[in-house]
Design an enzyme around this catalytic site. Structure first.
Site, PDB file in Angstrom:
ATOM      1  N   GLY A 260      -0.748   8.746   5.433  1.00  0.00           N
ATOM      2  CA  GLY A 260       0.044   8.248   4.090  1.00  0.00           C
ATOM      3  C   GLY A 260       1.175   7.225   4.520  1.00  0.00           C
ATOM      4  CB  SER A 261       2.042   4.072   3.957  1.00  0.00           C
ATOM      5  OG  SER A 261       1.243   3.677   3.019  1.00  0.00           O
ATOM      6  CG  ASN A 262       5.854   7.208   0.535  1.00  0.00           C
ATOM      7  OD1 ASN A 262       4.926   7.467  -0.109  1.00  0.00           O
ATOM      8  ND2 ASN A 262       6.324   8.077   1.541  1.00  0.00           N
TER       9      ASN A 262
END
Length: 809
Positions: A260-262
């Site tokens: 995942g990424s932010n």
């Protein structure tokens, strides 16, 4: 529910269906399967509500819950979660308890044994007891909503779940804490890697193991860490059984994907002068929802079974989460001896009796089975639970953090109510039970906080198993939360996480040594730094399929110490292979790094990566069907890989020499072979016209139902494990996609309605629902849907049709 990444995904929502090979929908029910769908309009009385509640749905089935009290909203959330995702809830609940065999039969027993040993119920009990009376009340109300569905529909369950012949239990408040602990377990690192490392050590010895377990491109090999294992006979009873059970668990646990990424963009980097936040998650279990009640409103991603919005927007603050790859799971080798019927383990030179607890397994179609699980001071012996006859030898004990006095469940609720970044930061600091990157934003500020509970190890890094009899490797409590990395409004104007290393070398606490490769985060940083951003540029970023690893590979090819030896090695190949290697070399040097589905050079690039892994490692770890090779490939998907590490460096690695030949090979020789092999493999898979190759013909999205029947696809897919729009595959095995970003959300504070999102898997797990697998087109076309917060905009997104839930008698 179906996924664009997995041809086997739906059973991860209804995992029992996979294990038991659920019956075909055609003819498997004696009733009309439409009866399994709760209504979406009209009036429905439900006992347990205090006042009327409205539920409207948007075009893809996302519910808007409007109520006059927060308790009624939570009750309705439980009812709606169960209406759409009861299969997910039941199977994950059984999986977390180690009871899946009750529904799925003996095929699930090995995973059940593993989960009984891990004992998430103990952690869940600690977490629930530590929560405030307020949170316990919320969980109780939510459970009543789930049970209102079960009471009404227990004889009309979704067909794939009904085919199991299992009657779901009524939901308890504590069950939601158990689902959270399963999520925490799935997001933790690095149990699976440590098990795989032991399998590899059995094959190559502890002296070569560091070359197979690198931490990060700029980190030294873990030589000292591997020294812990030097001189030990690493023949561990039941190790391969534990390894297979761990890998099976990873396939079944839809809460276990860590990718995942932010990205948060500060006002000075924004075209509008207002903050932006973008997030994606590879977890397949997300469920979008929106709640509007007095003193509470929020919209975003939830997980069925949990009465919380875990990432989303509340009108003032946006927040998102991704795995920080925190290492809070350690394996300990325990010296064991048996005297009569008693089992002992060694602790600092003294023998102590193991603790014994008995577990009873109720297996569908069989008589109950009663077995013992042994525990040491570090934790449960996993190989004892998997049936290994433990005597004089090694046990494998798992230590995980205790959750006593942990207020994480309260903290997530407080985070969802935060009205500014400062309050979001305060709430995030109290999240201790799960290791995450929390990124948040309000209109004027951005922030980041690492959450979790990280052990203080006296010695060692936790990357590899430790000798349990030696107190030097024990835990001394946990790192002070004040040491957890954080940031607010950094001068660069952006914050980006993509499971990469988020601390510098020599940082004051041990966070992890199991990071993902840095290229996704580096690409995000480059894009975030290039000019002003808006929601359109963030959508383009989330769908970006460029890899920076290709440029690093080119740099390695052309390095002063490599360029000439590599050319010489290519020229030394036989004529046919030489021509292929020359072509591959020149095309890879010209490759622009865009891993698009229609690219011939992208296909060649990925073929080279695949063939290089086999050329470097297969002679010592193979054959491809061996436990060692499977462990090696699995670890390559879990964190920064030996495959990448060897391509970018490690010229003195013992793995460059091919043990199958008389001469001693070096890195240039193996690279030359790999270049030629990439062309040969491509010709076999894609044909002789090499300019007509397409990466997407090797690498595709497929959607299947619970019975393995194809719903959609295959559709050509771009990207790989190093692109922001990830489409990872098993490096060293095949090109089948293992995970992609299932959920995406963007919050643009310059808009009157800031939140937009999409979810590839659709809202419903019921195959007869119109909202089953209905997120595919939107996901493919980047068609984000607005989730409005202002009541005057509800009708535009959610329409006029509503289900009114009224108090029943």
């Amino acid at each position: 529910m179906a996924s664009p990444a997995f041809s086997h995904f739906l059973p991860r929502f209804g995992v029992a269906a996979a294990v038991a090979s659920a019956l075909s929908l055609a003819g498997c029910q004696s009733w009309n399967t439409q009866d399994t769908l709760p209504p979406t309009s009209g009036v429905q009385p439900l006992k347990g509500l205090a006042q009327n509640v409205s539920v409207r749905r948007n075009a893809v089935g996302v519910p808007l819950i409007e109520s006059s009290s927060f308790h009624d909203a939570l009750f309705t959330l439980g009812y709606v979660h169960a209406s759409d995702r009861i299969g997910q809830m039941v199977t994950l609940h059984l999986l977390a308890q180690g009871r899946l065999a009750e529904m799925s039969g003996a095929d699930a027993l090995e995973v059940d044994r593993l989960m009984r040993a891990i004992n998430l119920k103990k952690s869940a009990d600690e977490l629930y007891k530590a929560s405030s009376p307020r949170i316990k009340r919320f969980f109780e109300v939510y459970a009543r909503g789930v049970n209102a569905y079960l009471f009404r529909y227990r004889d009309k369950l979704p067909p794939d779940l009904a085919a199991q012949g299992y009657t779901p239990e009524y939901w308890k408040a504590e069950d939601s804490a158990l689902i959270f602990c399963l999520l925490n377990f799935g997001q933790s690192a690095n149990l699976q890697e440590e098990i795989n490392a032991l399998v590899l050590a059995q094959k190559v010895g502890s002296d070569k193991l560091p070359w197979l377990t690198p931490s990060y491109p700029d980190e030294p090999l873990p030589l000292a860490e591997a020294d812990k294992l030097k001189g030990l006979n690493l023949t561990v009873p039941g190790l391969n059984e534990v390894s297979r059970a761990i890998n099976r668990l990873a396939q079944l646990n839809s809460l276990g994907t860590r990718g995942g990424s932010n990205l948060a963009i500060a006002p000075q980097r924004s075209r509008t002068g207002r903050s932006l936040l973008a997030a994606d998650s590879h977890l397949q279990a997300w469920y979008y929802t929106q709640i509007r009640a007095p003193k509470y409103q929020a919209a975003g991603a939830s997980i069925a079974g949990l009465p919380a919005i875990l990432q989303g927007f509340n009108g003032k603050v946006a927040w998102s989460m991704s795995s920080v790859e925190g290492d809070n799971q350690d394996l300990f080798l325990e010296k064991l001896k048996r005297q009569g019927n008693a089992l002992y383990y060694q602790n600092n030179g003294k023998w102590q009796p193991v603790t014994v607890r008995n577990e009873t397994y109720f297996v569908k179609g069989q008589r109950p089975i009663r077995e013992a699980v042994y525990e040491t001071r570090h934790g449960p012996l996993l190989n004892s639970a998997l049936g290994a006859a433990l005597g004089n030898g090694f046990g494998l004990a798992l230590q995980t953090p205790e959750l006593k006095d942990d207020k994480t469940l309260d903290a997530f609720f407080d985070l969802s109510r935060a009205q500014n970044v400062e309050k979001a930061s305060d709430a995030s600091r109290e999240i201790r039970a799960i290791a995450l990157n929390m990124v948040f934003a309000d209109a004027s500020n951005i922030g980041w906080q690492v959450t979790g509970r990280f052990p203080n190890r006296r010695e060692g890094e936790g990357l590899l198993p430790s000798p349990g009899w030696d107190g030097r490797y024990d835990w001394d409590g946990y790192a002070d939360p004040m040491l957890h990395p954080y940031d607010q409004d950094p001068p660069q104007g952006w914050i980006a996480t993509a499971n990469q290393r988020v601390i510098s070398q020599g940082y004051g606490m041990q966070l992890s040594n199991s990071w993902h490769a840095p290229e996704r985060a580096e690409r995000m940083a480059g894009l975030a730094s290039s000019g002003k951003q808006d929601n359109r540029s963030l959508i383009a970023l989330q769908y970006d399929q460029s890899t920076l690893f290709a440029a690093k590979l080119k740099k390695m090819f052309e390095a002063p110490g490599m360029a000439q030896p590599l050319k010489q090695a290519i020229e030394a190949l036989p004529d046919t292979e030489r021509a292929k290697a020359r072509e591959a070399y020149s095309r890879l040097l010209a490759f622009d790094g865009k891993v698009s589905a229609g690219s011939a050079d992208a296909a060649l690039y990925e073929l080279f990566l695949q063939e290089s892994a086999k050329q470097i490692f297969l002679d010592k770890l193979g054959p491809e069907s061996s436990d060692a090779w499977q462990a090696f490939v699995a670890n390559g998907n879990l964190s920064y890989s030996a495959q990448a590490d060897h391509l970018l460096g490690q010229e003195d690695s013992p793995f460059w020499d091919d043990s199958r030949t008389a001469q001693k090979e070096d890195k240039p020789a193996i690279l030359a072979r790999s270049l030629a092999a990439a062309i040969s493999s491509g010709e076999q898979l894609l044909g002789a016209d090499r300019k007509a190759w397409q990466w997407g013909k090797l690498h595709s999205y497929q959607w299947t139902n619970a019975n393995g029947r194809q719903i959609r696809g295959p559709l050509q897919a771009g990207g790989d494990h190093n692109t922001i729009n990830s489409a990872a595959y098993r490096w060293g095995q095949d090109f089948a996609i293992t995970d992609t970003p299932a959920l995406r959300l963007i919050v643009d504070f310059s808009l009157s309605e800031p939140l937009m999102g999409l979810n590839s898997s659709g809202q419903s797990g019921n195959p007869v629902s119109p909202n089953y697998a209905n997120g595919i087109d939107g996901w493919l076309k980047a068609q984000y849907l607005s989730l409005p917060m202002q009541p005057q905009n509800f009708e535009r997104s959610y329409g006029k049709t509503r289900l009114t839930l009224v108090p029943g008698k």
